[in-house]
Write a protein that holds these residues in place. Structure first.
Motif, PDB file in Angstrom:
ATOM      1  N   GLY A 153     -70.760 -29.762  76.060  1.00 54.15           N
ATOM      2  CA  GLY A 153     -70.992 -31.389  76.161  1.00 54.15           C
ATOM      3  C   GLY A 153     -69.879 -32.112  75.521  1.00 54.15           C
ATOM      4  N   PRO A 154     -69.221 -32.351  76.174  1.00 55.78           N
ATOM      5  CA  PRO A 154     -68.028 -33.183  75.767  1.00 55.78           C
ATOM      6  C   PRO A 154     -68.555 -34.586  75.548  1.00 55.78           C
ATOM      7  N   ARG A 155     -67.870 -35.680  74.790  1.00 52.41           N
ATOM      8  CA  ARG A 155     -68.289 -37.139  74.820  1.00 52.41           C
ATOM      9  C   ARG A 155     -67.888 -37.794  75.907  1.00 52.41           C
ATOM     10  N   ARG A 156     -66.698 -37.362  76.664  1.00 57.99           N
ATOM     11  CA  ARG A 156     -66.273 -38.113  77.766  1.00 57.99           C
ATOM     12  C   ARG A 156     -65.154 -37.242  78.585  1.00 57.99           C
ATOM     13  N   VAL A 157     -65.287 -37.042  79.752  1.00 56.02           N
ATOM     14  CA  VAL A 157     -64.545 -36.306  80.613  1.00 56.02           C
ATOM     15  C   VAL A 157     -63.666 -37.269  81.487  1.00 56.02           C
ATOM     16  N   LEU A 158     -62.079 -36.975  81.287  1.00 60.99           N
ATOM     17  CA  LEU A 158     -61.620 -37.906  82.308  1.00 60.99           C
ATOM     18  C   LEU A 158     -60.866 -37.049  83.393  1.00 60.99           C
ATOM     19  N   GLU A 242     -60.715 -42.832  75.484  1.00 61.65           N
ATOM     20  CA  GLU A 242     -61.007 -41.530  74.588  1.00 61.65           C
ATOM     21  C   GLU A 242     -61.809 -40.546  75.376  1.00 61.65           C
ATOM     22  N   ALA A 243     -61.120 -39.392  75.510  1.00 61.98           N
ATOM     23  CA  ALA A 243     -61.677 -38.197  76.326  1.00 61.98           C
ATOM     24  C   ALA A 243     -61.400 -36.816  75.596  1.00 61.98           C
ATOM     25  N   ASP A 244     -62.190 -36.016  75.331  1.00 67.17           N
ATOM     26  CA  ASP A 244     -62.196 -34.619  74.943  1.00 67.17           C
ATOM     27  C   ASP A 244     -61.767 -33.630  76.127  1.00 67.17           C
ATOM     28  N   VAL A 245     -62.255 -33.988  77.180  1.00 66.63           N
ATOM     29  CA  VAL A 245     -61.751 -32.976  78.234  1.00 66.63           C
ATOM     30  C   VAL A 245     -60.990 -33.935  79.438  1.00 66.63           C
TER      31      VAL A 245
END
Ligand SMILES: Cc1cc2nc3c(=O)[nH]c(=O)nc-3n(C[C@H](O)[C@H](O)[C@H](O)COP(=O)(O)OP(=O)(O)OC[C@H]3O[C@@H](n4cnc5c(N)ncnc54)[C@H](O)[C@@H]3O)c2cc1C
Ligand code: SF4
Lengths: 464, 77
Positions: A153-158, A242-245
């Motif tokens: 469940g990443p907060r945002r994927v880029l 901001e992306a964690d993936v």
């Protein structure tokens, strides 16, 4: 049967080696056995797995409908091969007919098939590429790792790059309810393969499904946190996401390095072969014992002006492998040309996208049926007054018809009325492909010149 | 057993999805999503799906008397 019986001997007790144990390699091996090859068959693959199917990796696997270790290709017949898996081939001695392996072994052949495919182009800044949370998607291992991080469940994927793979990844993320930003250097997704007119529809689809789509920008830098995990990406327009993936989806590179210095016509653009799948050497002379098939090959196609086509298409790998296998065991008069009409599918945002022919050669497009605003249409591409390609969005049933027009070099625009023709389909319009001299990450069809060895070509990676 | 659908051929007629809805499912109006590997005891179901596909797009592991031609035994050297 040959005069001296050598072909018979090859079939009975010859040695065939296949380098690259994936779709093309497996289908070739099966075809060889089907054609009665009873000699020894060696399959060399650098991945430690039996041949598996890649298209599900960006679809079923990312949607959680299948796991990456359960995508093995069905065996259509027994291949009875020696499998050397997990060992890359590192060199080729054409004179001695030997393949060198990374573990020091050497394997001799009477016929060699090269099907080493392509790999994902990595993010050019190595230290940034190594941050945790930065992925590419080409292999089973890639898919497994990516799926695991999506499940957290990443907060945002880029997603960097909106070709077919990047778009499918974005689609899967949205379906899982994950926030996604897609960064694309061109003006729209899929433009390299389908042009700007169709790319606009792809952009609309992404936005309708909640993708934060940013076109005409490049990612200039990936930033990590103190623990070495990616946390943000900086864009050429000065903005930050901001992306964690982060998934780097910038197209592919041909796996030909292992052939450097061998004398074979292999380079950045792949391995040139004749229409019968026989590889050229660097002198432009066709070999008679080395064959090529699949994503790594580029071969001349009579329907498209004998241009050398490199096709990163599932169907091409299958068809070319079958032709190569047939030709390996045939006298010259019995050989067949690989004249498969390019075909491709993709599934994204609930829409089935299919294409035939070579849309990217098209200068004009006619929306022959349906409507772009309904995301259900058939686009026909024209080149020098003939039909050269077609694409459908959820109109698969019409594609076969246009394939026939391509095969028969029918005039463009088609002179007849079509069912469900709308006002927007009265006139062809410019297909709006990007300047081919500017490298893009994602054309799945690459046209290039006649030179069998293009070592002079230098690729400048997209600085996204 | 493993299976693959040649989606260039597939016309989305969905006959397979009627026969084995847990393996084949339409995703959107025309896209087919399938499970690439199913339990061995589904062989008959899969054979029916293969036969029902009007464009012969579904391919499954060949059934040979000595077991699956492509079992893991074959990997390794
Ligand atoms: C995520 C994803 C989605 C896709 N979706 C679609 C789609 O929807 N429709 C479509 O038409 N196509 C799709 N494709 C493309 C399709 O999968 C390829 O066209 C196909 O896999 C090509 O098969 P190949 O055997 O030529 O090459 P590959 O599958 O690339 O196999 C080459 C093999 O050779 C190995 N190898 C490389 N170098 C060496 C060496 N030196 N020694 C030994 N082994 C080596 C590689 O590791 C690899 O296992 C997709 C691809 C990916 C990655
Ligand atoms: S029956 Fe065949 S054509 Fe119809 S959806 Fe299934 S695979 Fe596709």
């Amino acid at each position: 049967m040959s005069v001296d019986g050598s072909l018979d001997r090859l079939k009975r007790e010859g040695r065939i080696v296949v380098v690259g144990a994936s779709l093309a390699g497996l289908r070739a091996a099966e075809t060889l056995r089907e054609k009665g090859f009873a000699g020894s068959l060696t399959m060399i693959g650098d991945e430690p797995y039996e041949p598996y199917d890649r298209p599900p990796l960006s679809k079923q696997v990312l949607l959680g409908r299948a796991t990456a270790d359960r995508t093995g290709l069905p065996r259509l017949r027994a291949v009875d091969a020696q499998w050397r898996l997990g060992v890359p081939a590192t060199g080729l001695d054409m004179a001695a007919r030997r393949v060198r392996l990374a573990d020091g072994d050497e394997v001799e052949y009477d016929r060699l098939l090269i099907a080493t495919g392509v790999r994902a182009r990595p993010w050019p800044q190595e230290d940034e590429a190594e941050l945790d949370g930065v992925f590419v998607l080409r292999t089973r291992d890639d898919a497994e790792a990516l799926e695991r991080s999506l499940a957290q469940g990443p907060r945002r994927v880029l997603v960097i790059g909106a070709g077919f793979t990047g778009s499918e990844i974005a689609s899967a993320c949205r379906e899982r309810g994950i926030a996604v930003t897609v960064a694309e250097r061109a003006d729209a997704p899929l433009v390299g393969a389908l042009g700007g007119v169709v790319g606009e529809v792809a952009a609309e689809l992404q936005r309708k499904h909640g993708v934060d789509l940013r076109c005409g920008v490049m990612v200039t830098r990936l930033e990590g946190d103190s623990a070495g995990h990616v946390r943000a990406a900086h864009f050429s327009d000065g903005s930050t996401v901001e992306a964690d993936v982060v998934i780097v989806s910038l197209g592919a590179q041909r796996n030909t390095e292992w052939l450097a210095g061998s004398g074979l016509g292999a380079g950045l653009r792949g391995i040139a072969c004749d229409a019968g799948c026989r590889a050229f050497d660097i002198r432009g002379i066709v070999t008679d014992d080395i064959y090529v098939a699949g994503d790594v090959a580029r071969s001349p196609h009579p329907l498209f002006g004998y241009q050398f086509l490199s096709l990163e298409h599932w169907g091409n790998a299958v068809a070319q492998a079958e032709t190569a296998a047939h030709n390996m065991l045939s006298e010259s008069a019995d050989r067949r040309p690989h004249i498969w009409v390019p075909a491709f599918w993709s599934s994204q945002f609930g829409v089935n996208i299919k294409s035939v022919g070579v849309p990217s050669m098209g200068t004009e497009i006619l929306i022959a049926q349906g409507s772009r605003s309904e995301h259900r249409f058939t686009g026909v591409y024209g080149y020098q007054g003939r039909v050269i390609g077609a694409v459908t969005f959820d109109q698969t049933k019409w594609l076969q018809f246009y394939q026939q027009l391509i095969e028969t070099t029918a005039p463009f625009p088609p002179a007849f009325p079509t069912v469900d023709r709308r006002p927007e389909g009265q006139q062809p319009i410019p297909a709006d492909f990007p300047d081919p001299s500017v490298p893009t990450h994602g054309p799945t069809v690459t046209l290039s010149g006649y030179a069998p060895d293009d070592r002079r070509l230098t690729f400048t990676p997209a600085r996204h | 057993m493993r299976l693959v659908v040649d989606l260039n051929r597939c016309q989305g007629y969905a006959q397979c999805a009627f026969l084995a809805p847990d393996v084949f499912a339409m995703h959107g109006d025309e896209s087919l999503l399938y499970r690439p590997e199913v339990e061995e005891d589904r062989r008959e179901d899969m054979a029916r799906a293969v036969a029902a596909c009007p464009v012969q797009a579904i391919m499954v592991d060949a059934n040979s008397p000595g077991g699956n031609p492509g079992s893991d035994r074959e990997a390794g050297r």
